[in-house]
Design a protein around this motif. Structure first.
Motif, PDB file in Angstrom:
ATOM      1  N   ASN A 117       0.959  -1.010  -0.251  1.00  0.00           N
ATOM      2  CA  ASN A 117       0.077   0.201   0.105  1.00  0.00           C
ATOM      3  C   ASN A 117       0.880   1.326   0.154  1.00  0.00           C
ATOM      4  OD1 ASN A 117      -1.679   1.996   0.562  1.00  0.00           O
ATOM      5  ND2 ASN A 117      -2.362   1.388   2.641  1.00  0.00           N
ATOM      6  N   LEU A 118       1.653   0.991  -1.013  1.00  0.00           N
ATOM      7  CA  LEU A 118       2.746   2.392  -1.339  1.00  0.00           C
ATOM      8  C   LEU A 118       2.502   3.647  -1.347  1.00  0.00           C
ATOM      9  CD1 LEU A 118       4.920   0.977  -3.978  1.00  0.00           C
ATOM     10  CD2 LEU A 118       4.602  -0.111  -2.228  1.00  0.00           C
ATOM     11  N   ARG A 119       3.447   4.626  -0.224  1.00  0.00           N
ATOM     12  CA  ARG A 119       3.256   6.072   0.345  1.00  0.00           C
ATOM     13  C   ARG A 119       4.514   5.938  -0.938  1.00  0.00           C
ATOM     14  NH1 ARG A 119       3.949   6.246   6.104  1.00  0.00           N
ATOM     15  NH2 ARG A 119       2.144   6.016   6.992  1.00  0.00           N
ATOM     16  N   LEU A 120       4.256   6.610  -2.074  1.00  0.00           N
ATOM     17  CA  LEU A 120       5.268   7.297  -3.616  1.00  0.00           C
ATOM     18  C   LEU A 120       6.051   7.977  -2.638  1.00  0.00           C
ATOM     19  CD1 LEU A 120       4.027   5.821  -6.731  1.00  0.00           C
ATOM     20  CD2 LEU A 120       5.455   4.438  -4.972  1.00  0.00           C
ATOM     21  N   ASN A 141      11.405  18.805   1.826  1.00  0.00           N
ATOM     22  CA  ASN A 141       9.768  19.689   1.079  1.00  0.00           C
ATOM     23  C   ASN A 141      10.124  18.315   0.313  1.00  0.00           C
ATOM     24  OD1 ASN A 141       8.652  20.334  -1.749  1.00  0.00           O
ATOM     25  ND2 ASN A 141       7.878  21.600   0.425  1.00  0.00           N
ATOM     26  N   THR A 200       7.647  18.063  -2.410  1.00  0.00           N
ATOM     27  CA  THR A 200       7.976  17.462  -4.116  1.00  0.00           C
ATOM     28  C   THR A 200       9.589  18.033  -4.723  1.00  0.00           C
ATOM     29  OG1 THR A 200       5.667  18.979  -3.600  1.00  0.00           O
ATOM     30  CG2 THR A 200       6.765  19.883  -6.001  1.00  0.00           C
ATOM     31  N   ASN A 224      10.940  15.016  -4.747  1.00  0.00           N
ATOM     32  CA  ASN A 224      10.626  14.422  -6.162  1.00  0.00           C
ATOM     33  C   ASN A 224      11.531  14.120  -7.605  1.00  0.00           C
ATOM     34  OD1 ASN A 224       8.298  12.857  -4.397  1.00  0.00           O
ATOM     35  ND2 ASN A 224       6.808  14.338  -4.901  1.00  0.00           N
ATOM     36  N   THR A 226       4.200  24.684  -3.023  1.00  0.00           N
ATOM     37  CA  THR A 226       4.098  23.366  -2.524  1.00  0.00           C
ATOM     38  C   THR A 226       2.978  22.302  -1.341  1.00  0.00           C
ATOM     39  OG1 THR A 226       6.017  22.295  -2.258  1.00  0.00           O
ATOM     40  CG2 THR A 226       5.315  22.223  -4.696  1.00  0.00           C
ATOM     41  N   GLU A 227       4.289  23.515  -0.636  1.00  0.00           N
ATOM     42  CA  GLU A 227       3.759  22.778   0.636  1.00  0.00           C
ATOM     43  C   GLU A 227       1.719  24.095   1.327  1.00  0.00           C
ATOM     44  OE1 GLU A 227       7.317  23.564   4.038  1.00  0.00           O
ATOM     45  OE2 GLU A 227       7.532  22.023   2.527  1.00  0.00           O
ATOM     46  N   GLU A 260      -4.099  17.146   4.213  1.00  0.00           N
ATOM     47  CA  GLU A 260      -2.348  16.272   4.298  1.00  0.00           C
ATOM     48  C   GLU A 260      -2.485  14.783   3.264  1.00  0.00           C
ATOM     49  OE1 GLU A 260       0.834  16.534   6.069  1.00  0.00           O
ATOM     50  OE2 GLU A 260      -0.140  18.530   5.762  1.00  0.00           O
ATOM     51  N   GLU A 304      -1.088  13.536  -0.530  1.00  0.00           N
ATOM     52  CA  GLU A 304      -0.561  12.712  -0.370  1.00  0.00           C
ATOM     53  C   GLU A 304      -0.116  11.458  -1.603  1.00  0.00           C
ATOM     54  OE1 GLU A 304       0.941  11.089   3.839  1.00  0.00           O
ATOM     55  OE2 GLU A 304       0.980   8.906   2.246  1.00  0.00           O
ATOM     56  N   SER A 361      -0.181  13.276  -4.725  1.00  0.00           N
ATOM     57  CA  SER A 361       1.277  12.504  -5.462  1.00  0.00           C
ATOM     58  C   SER A 361       2.205  11.467  -5.731  1.00  0.00           C
ATOM     59  CB  SER A 361       2.568  13.587  -3.887  1.00  0.00           C
ATOM     60  OG  SER A 361       3.457  12.880  -4.138  1.00  0.00           O
ATOM     61  N   ASN A 362       1.092  10.747  -4.652  1.00  0.00           N
ATOM     62  CA  ASN A 362       1.157   8.833  -5.224  1.00  0.00           C
ATOM     63  C   ASN A 362       1.067   8.791  -6.127  1.00  0.00           C
ATOM     64  OD1 ASN A 362       1.721   8.126  -2.480  1.00  0.00           O
ATOM     65  ND2 ASN A 362       0.096   7.451  -1.755  1.00  0.00           N
ATOM     66  N   ASN A 366      -1.230   3.436  -2.636  1.00  0.00           N
ATOM     67  CA  ASN A 366      -1.845   3.715  -2.322  1.00  0.00           C
ATOM     68  C   ASN A 366      -2.633   4.740  -2.718  1.00  0.00           C
ATOM     69  OD1 ASN A 366      -2.694   6.291  -0.211  1.00  0.00           O
ATOM     70  ND2 ASN A 366      -2.846   4.539   0.783  1.00  0.00           N
TER      71      ASN A 366
END
Ligand code: HEM
Ligand code: CU
Ligand code: CU
Lengths: 609, 351
Positions: free
Chosen positions: A390-393, A465, A467, A470, B25-26, B34, B38, B41-42, B114
């Motif tokens: 259940n991946l958090r990328l 941060n 972003t 990434n 972005t924050e 949140e 998230e 972004s996934n 996710n």
């Protein structure tokens, strides 16, 4: 769960490390020097290692950009180089001697200062006490010394850049006779003396650190934390430290004998040499190959000293963000053990074409290819960890995935090189350069980045941060492949490494386009790393604040400490451990994580034994 | 001055941009909440990972296809194809593993990200069966590669045939010195203490075997005849590297090494194959030896047997042409009254 009140400000605890229930809160004010400079707090020392490592990373990286400029634009004049480098770049073109100095320093700095001290130093210091449940290292004082010896080693190496004859320029492997005789190359004079001194000091630092890590892990685990309940980070660091303790002294003796040859007129490594118009009649009977055996007896374990901690970090980070136990915990531990043992018996695969007896060579082929098996097991286990997760990328997870990709790519080329038949052609070509940069250099950096993004909240109480993380990830992984993949091709064509220019050879001079391409991408990737550095320092001061103790919903002990733990880590008692660290998404549990501090339910099976 | 200002400006601007991205972005994450931010972004990262693999993998394979000609250059020795086929077998097996593992890695990363709040991972901490499979299968493949490799290794490094032609190559900073044994088929003895500007190898002139030795500037090899290269170094390490012949062996001061092989393509044949009129085989140095390391180049020619014999017959003996009756010879003779005693151990250490 551990019910303790968060205490945001530092709590000073004196360290009775043998006392696990220690609650003598001795409030003596630390001054700035004690707190940030000569600190004995493992967390501060970790930050010192990390920031020093980043400094060296920038220096070493910049050096590679400089020598790549010579390779990408051979002979072209960049006046700015003359301004900066003076006599080392007459007319704006880097001189052959200085080119080699850059290559040598780049290798030395990246291998030892960044990926050994920067990586192990940071995460061993940060994570060992926090994850085993100790107030600090077994000997905080020696631990502090470990950092300052590293610092001193760095100062000496830095100084060598500014001496009249320049720094060492005979390769990071420092093979004699080239590096034994000042008349052989300009960097073999004072530069090499400083290099050897710096390495000797560095080895002391590594040993002080390593002994401490081992002692702490063996003796100071909190109640209930058996060896098989240790997170893989700790297992990896533990064996890394043992490998270091066993192999670095051998490098020290190799270096000592080299120092004797250089300054006392001995001839451990010298024989029948005629150089600079003179026969060295009094220095005969030694063996240049002996040095290589001693060097690689450290050198090969050293590459695992670099990669094992990265593997440990990746295993932990991947499990947390996949919300899934690491697949095959025992196999992971077993393969780390196997790698640690085998890494001591493969060294001569760096020496297949030194004139070694072919039979001995074949033995090293066998052992070398055996070591690929535990490496393969680890790769399959990581991939299976992702399967149905259940991946958090997020940034730490992306870097962990990138690590696995790079480790596969670089590990597979090891199978070419480990086969002595193929190595006849590939030895000392760009193929080797591609192999070890992908499997060790970039992979270890990815492991380190994963670790930094993941544990930054624990180090500084703020997030980096995401972003920017990434962006950093995607540009770096694509860039890394674009830089190092083509090097396989030119290596197969036979292009030797450590060449200042390929113009003279018909066989090697047709790859100017590839070379230019590689240089361009390398420049871009170097600049992209500035995003990381800006993100890092900006976030220390202005990053988003961590508002809960356990922001990643992780199981390990470090997340039971206050957001900004003081010296001593836990304000009250050290929590007790009841289970292995990988109970993520366990069926029957309400949450998708169960911290190690949660007692087992009646009838619940613990996978840590 | 100008460039300095401009680069400082660029650095400052980049810094500001990066920090702004961070802030924006924050801030937007805060607005979305949140968890939502998230997962969003996934989605993006999962997609980017997939693209990286879907574009990257074919690109890597395509590049291998494009550059296939430069890979291992045309092999010109008998054992060359053995090395190349070993390479190809290894590429085959590792290629399969590479493609499968990379696809799975990136696909799973994309597939199992996710997406929903209530999503949960599958509990799968270990499986003995799987672990046994992926211990055994790689072991088998590696065993095959090891056995194939070691067989070839022994063939290549085995003893040279009796009739191999002996040639001596000595590396020095920054050149190669090439010596043929002359008519007697024997290389004369030498001693590094006897080296002088006119006697670069330190040949011992009282040894008659030296008198017909030939010193040349190019390496000539006869077609289809085994040659045994005796490799020496005079000062630091070098490495004797003939890329087209798949030959590499370090040159070590005080420890002679050797490599034997059989050339199978003349220079003329190779010019036809490569379509390059000017093609020449080259000898390079593959072990870092100092600032001139990159310039240790010598030309290598593979001749037909007649051509080779003709060429060899034309080369004068070094002793006859440059040493006989000179000061060099007289001086060495005068210096070496003590030489006779040492001669026997020297001869041993040299051969
Ligand atoms: C999968 C198993 C691996 C095998 C079979 C393997 C094999 C080899 C061989 C045979 C060489 C010598 C090549 C030559 O000089 O001709 C080599 C070089 C090297 N390998 Fe690996 N390798 C493996 C994995 C690794 C890993 C995991 C690392 C580091 C983390 C690593 C780091 C290096 C480095 C640094 C060098 C080159 C050092 C130098 O010459 O400067 N290798 N490898
Ligand atoms: Cu190795
Ligand atoms: Cu060289």
């Amino acid at each position: 769960m551990n019910q303790q009140v968060d205490q945001d400000h530092a709590v000073q605890v004196d360290h009775h490390h043998d006392d696990h229930h220690d609650d003598h809160h001795e409030h003596h004010e630390q001054n700035f020097i004690e707190k940030y400079v000569f600190s004995q707090d493992h967390k501060t020392i970790a930050k010192q290692f990390l920031i020093t490592g980043i400094f060296w990373g920038v220096v070493g990286g910049l050096m590679s950009v400089l020598f790549r400029m010579q390779l990408g634009f051979p002979g072209e004049s960049f006046p700015i180089l003359e301004t900066v480098l003076g006599k080392w770049a007459p007319g704006g073109v880097i001189s052959p001697d200085f080119y080699l100095a850059l290559v040598t320093m780049h290798g030395t700095i990246l291998v030892f200062f960044v990926l050994t001290a920067g990586l192990s130093g940071t995460f061993a210091n940060l994570l060992i006490p926090l994850q085993v449940g100790a107030r600090d290292m077994a000997s905080p004082f020696l631990n502090m010394l470990s950092y300052w010896f590293f610092f001193l080693a760095g100062l000496i190496m830095l100084a060598s850049l500014f001496v009249e004859t320049g720094p060492a320029n005979g390769g990071w492997t420092a093979y004699p006779p080239l590096n034994a005789l000042p008349q052989a190359t300009i960097g073999s004079g004072l530069g090499m003396t400083l290099w050897l001194t710096s390495m000797a000091v560095f080895i002391i630092s590594t040993l002080l650190g390593g002994l401490n890590y081992v002692a702490t892990i063996l003796n100071m685990r909190t109640k209930g934390l058996t060896m098989t309940r240790l997170p893989l980070t700790i297992w990896a660091i533990f064996l890394t430290a043992i490998i270091g303790i066993l192999s670095f002294p051998v490098l020290l003796s190799a270096a000592l004998l080299l120092i004797f040859d250089r300054s006392l007129g001995t001839s451990f490594y010298l024989s029948e040499i005629y150089i600079a118009g003179e026969a060295l009649v009094n220095q005969t009977g030694g063996s240049a190959i002996l040095f290589q055996h001693l060097f690689w007896f450290l050198g090969h374990p050293e590459v695992y000293i670099i990669i094992l901690p990265a593997m440990g970090l990746v295993s932990e980070v991947m499990s947390v963000h996949a919300r899934k136990p690491i697949f095959g915990y025992m196999a992971m531990v077993g393969s780390i053990l196997a790698i640690a043992v085998l890494s001591f018996v493969v060294w001569a695969h760096h020496m297949f074409v030194t004139g070694m007896n072919p039979f001995i060579g074949s033995i090293f082929v066998v052992v070398t290819l055996i070591i690929a098996v535990p490496s393969a097991i680890k790769v399959f286990n990581w991939i299976t960890t992702l399967w149905r997760g259940n991946l958090r990328l997020n940034a730490p997870m992306l870097f962990s995935i990138g690590f696995v990709s790079l480790f596969i790519s670089g590990g597979l080329t090891g199978i070419f090189l480990g086969n002595s038949t193929i190595d006849i052609q590939l030895h000392d070509t760009y193929f080797v350069v591609a192999h070890f940069h992908i499997v060790m250099g970039i992979s270890a950096f990815f492991g380190m980045f994963a670790g930094v993004y993941h544990w930054f909240p624990k180090m500084f109480g703020r997030f980096m941060n995401n972003t920017l993380g990434n962006i950093h990830f995607f540009t770096t992984i694509i860039g890394a492949y674009l830089i190092f993949w083509p090097m396989h091709y030119i290596g197969m064509a036979g292009v030797p490494r450590r060449y200042y220019s390929y113009e003279a050879f018909e066989a090697f001079n047709k790859f100017g386009d590839i070379s230019l391409f590689v240089t361009t991408v390398a420049g871009i990737v170097f600049i992209v790393q500035m995003i990381f550095i800006i993100n890092f320092f900006y976030s220390i001061f202005y990053g988003k604040k961590v508002t809960e103790k356990n922001p990643w919903q992780a199981n390990t002990l470090e997340w039971t400490t206050p957001i900004n733990p003081g010296h001593g880590n836990w304000p009250g008692e050290i929590p007790e451990v009841h289970r292995w660290p990988y109970d993520y998404s366990k069926p029957g549990a309400a949450e998708d994580f169960i911290p190690q501090t949660v007692p087992l339910k009646a009838g619940e099976k613990d996978l840590g034994h | 001055m100008g460039t300095g200002l401009i680069s400082t400006l660029i650095v400052v601007i980049v810094l500001i941009i990066v920090v702004q991205i961070a802030k924006i972005t924050e801030f937007s994450a805060m607005l979305k909440g949140e968890g939502n931010a998230e997962r969003e972004s996934n989605q993006i990262n999962g997609f980017l990972l997939l693209i990286t693999m879907v574009v990257g993998l074919p690109l890597l394979i395509w590049s291998a296809w494009v550059f296939r000609d430069i890979f291992l250059p045309e092999a010109a020795s008998e054992h060359g194809p053995k090395i190349d086929s070993m390479f190809n077998w290894t590429t085959f097996w590792t290629g399969i593993v590479f493609v499968i593992t990379q696809i799975l890695l990136f696909w799973y990363s994309f597939r199992y990200k996710n997406k929903r709040k209530d999503q949960r991972a599958y509990w799968f901490p270990h499986s003995t069966k799987l672990e046994v499979i992926w211990t055994v299968v790689p072991s088998i493949v590696l065993t095959i590669l090891v056995v194939m490799g070691i067989n070839r290794w022994y063939e290549i490094t085995g003893p040279a045939p009796e009739d191999a032609i002996i040639i001596e190559v000595t590396g020095k900073q920054f050149d190669w010195m090439i010596r043929y044994p002359g008519k007697d088929g024997k290389l004369g003895s030498k001693d590094f203490r006897k080296i002088t500007p006119s006697n670069q190898l330190g040949q011992i002139w009282s040894d008659k075997a030296n008198h017909d030795d030939i010193i040349v500037n190019e390496l000539h090899l006869p077609l289809n005849k085994p040659v045994l290269i005796k490799i020496h170094a005079r000062d630091v390490l070098h490495s004797f590297f003939l890329p087209h012949f798949r030959v590499k062996m370090d040159a070590v001061p005080g420890m002679p090494t050797q490599f034997w092989f059989t050339p199978t393509k003349t220079t003329a044949t190779m010019r036809e194959i490569t379509g390059n009129e000017e093609f020449n085989y080259e000898l390079a140095c593959a072990e870092l030896c100092g600032k001139g390391h990159f310039s240790m180049r010598k030309l290598v020619f593979v001749d037909t047997e007649e051509e080779y014999n003709e060429w060899l017959a034309k080369q004068p003996s070094f002793y006859e042409s440059s040493i006989k009756g000179t000061d060099e010879e007289k001086k060495q003779m005068a210096d070496s009254y003590e030489f006779e005693e040492e001669k026997s151990d020297l001869a041993q250490s040299i051969n």
